[in-house]
Design an enzyme around this catalytic site. Structure first.
Site, PDB file in Angstrom:
ATOM      1  N   GLY A 157       0.814  -1.206   0.000  1.00  0.00           N
ATOM      2  CA  GLY A 157       0.000   0.000   0.000  1.00  0.00           C
ATOM      3  C   GLY A 157       0.848   1.256   0.000  1.00  0.00           C
ATOM      4  N   GLU A 203       9.594   2.093  -2.588  1.00  0.00           N
ATOM      5  CA  GLU A 203       8.956   2.053  -3.907  1.00  0.00           C
ATOM      6  C   GLU A 203       8.464   3.451  -4.290  1.00  0.00           C
ATOM      7  OE1 GLU A 203       5.374  -0.295  -6.311  1.00  0.00           O
ATOM      8  OE2 GLU A 203       5.370  -0.279  -4.122  1.00  0.00           O
ATOM      9  N   ASP A 209       6.611  -8.494 -10.070  1.00  0.00           N
ATOM     10  CA  ASP A 209       5.613  -7.671  -9.394  1.00  0.00           C
ATOM     11  C   ASP A 209       4.208  -8.103  -9.824  1.00  0.00           C
ATOM     12  OD1 ASP A 209       4.669  -5.821  -7.608  1.00  0.00           O
ATOM     13  OD2 ASP A 209       5.119  -4.070  -8.804  1.00  0.00           O
TER      14      ASP A 209
END
Length: 410
Positions: free
Chosen positions: A213, A243, A334
């Site tokens: 998240g 990220e 991913d």
């Protein structure tokens, strides 16, 4: 600069340690499941969905995440979860991925009659069918290929809203007056308890705990209790960090949540995001700390380039510097559907962009096996990794790569 042909990269044994189940469906399966479950899609054709949703490039992160609204909407029952997991395992084996750690947020898939244990069991059934089929194949019995092994990583969420599904709507309604961040922590701790129970009582291959998240504004320390519970119960830990936020997010994941691995870590070297008297020194020391502790970076190049406008070329990605700094790095997809990629493609991109030696490529691939959260004993993992190394070296020799000198492994 060594040339690494596509045939070699496809044949090498590989891992995928950062692969989201709900981002890795087959397009045709999504269309079929949506039709059967009454879910409306922007298009009902493969080409239409690839043009409108699962694209080559995206405007930004929200555009990238748009497709998950459709994939999660069809993963609401055990049959769909099992099928998607089975097909993912097949797709992995087809490109030489022999070890997979698939991650997902079980709480997103909970429905009446389907609890967290049921979600985990469905995914396990699908992947275990792939394992059994591969074990009986000629690739294993005649050609000595490594077996297919897998583990489940359960994602807690840094933040959520009622739109995340019934589980979170119910939780918000039960705790309406609690501070929102405290509710996030309650949800994470509840998940940690449930997945440890599923591992220990039901024998399901839950191997890791993750935090996913938006990083900015949703710090990792909100989930210290959940990670403390996972740590005390010997559940290995990874965290999405670096990220979309800077080096300090990575540091917090390692020091506050005891992360064994870092998901992405793309902003490790972002000195402009460091609040310190000497940002350059901070980043250098953090990089050295990560290298020394062998905290593995789960790098997803294509995904990063699709969500970070500043990464215009593969050469701009920090993985080149990570390898130079001798970090433990492994390439991951991913999201195979959303990013339209495979591990083989990621290897091709990186070896084509950076002058990596055969030793560096070998280390990068083998780090995935060595730093995996293997669902078995340490002795079993050692034997499996030894088999993989021998197989890797045979494949490399067949394609004319020079032998790697003893002692050069990372």
């Amino acid at each position: 600069m060594t040339h690494y042909p596509q045939e070699l990269l496809a044949e090498l044994p590989k891992t995928d340690l950062h692969c989201h189940l709900d981002g890795s469906l087959r397009v045709d399966t999504l269309i079929e499941l949506a039709r059967e479950r009454g879910v409306s899609l922007p298009s009902t054709t493969r080409d239409g969905l690839r043009d409108l949703v699962f694209k080559e490039t995206y405007r930004d992160l929200p555009d990238y995440l748009h497709g998950f609204a459709y994939t999660c909407a069809v993963l609401t029952d055990a049959e769909a979860l099992e099928r998607v997991a089975y097909e993912l395992g097949q797709d992995c084996l087809a490109e030489g991925v022999h070890y997979l750690e698939v991650r997902f947020a079980p709480q997103l898939h909970v429905r009446p009659g389907l609890d967290i244990a049921g979600v985990l069991a469905a995914v396990d059934r699908g992947l275990d069918r792939v394992r059994r089929e591969h074990e009986a194949s000629a690739a294993v019995t005649e050609r000595g290929a490594p077996s297919f092994r897998f583990g489940l990583i359960c994602c807690a969420m840094r933040m959520f809203t009622g739109g995340f599904g019934p589980y979170f709507r119910d939780l918000l309604s039960v705790l309406p007056n609690w501070p929102v961040k405290q509710v996030y922590g309650v949800a994470s701790l509840s998940l940690a308890r449930a997945v440890v129970e599923a591992r220990d009582r039901l024998g399901l291959p839950v191997v890791g705990f993750d935090l996913a998240g938006a990083e900015a504004g949703h710090p990792a320390h909100d989930h210290v209790e959940a990670y403390g519970f996972a740590h005390r119960h010997f559940l290995k830990k990874t965290v999405h960090a670096g990220e979309a936020y800077g080096p300090e997010s990575i540091f917090e994941a390692i020091t506050r949540l005891n992360a064994d691995r870092i998901g992405h870590g793309t902003h490790l070297y972002a000195v402009d995001q460091v609040v310190d008297d000497d940002p350059q020194r901070y980043v250098r020391q953090l990089s050295e700390y990560i290298a020394d502790r062998r905290v593995t970076m789960e790098v997803c190049v294509t995904s990063n380039m699709q969500t970070m406008p500043n990464l215009r070329r593969v050469q701009d990605h920090p993985i080149g510097r990570m390898v130079q700094d001798r970090l433990s790095v492994t390439l991951c997809t991913d999201n195979r559907l959303v990013s339209r990629t495979t591990v083989t493609k990621e290897l091709g991109l990186v070896t084509g962009a950076f002058p990596l030696s055969p030793s560096e490529v070998r280390n990068m691939v083998l780090h995935g096996f060595k730093r995996s959260f293997f669902p078995g004993s340490y002795k079993e993992k050692r034997a499996y990794v030894r088999h993989v190394i021998d197989y890797y070296d045979r494949v490399a020799a067949k394609h004319g790569l020079p032998a790697v000198k003893r002692g050069s492994e990372g």
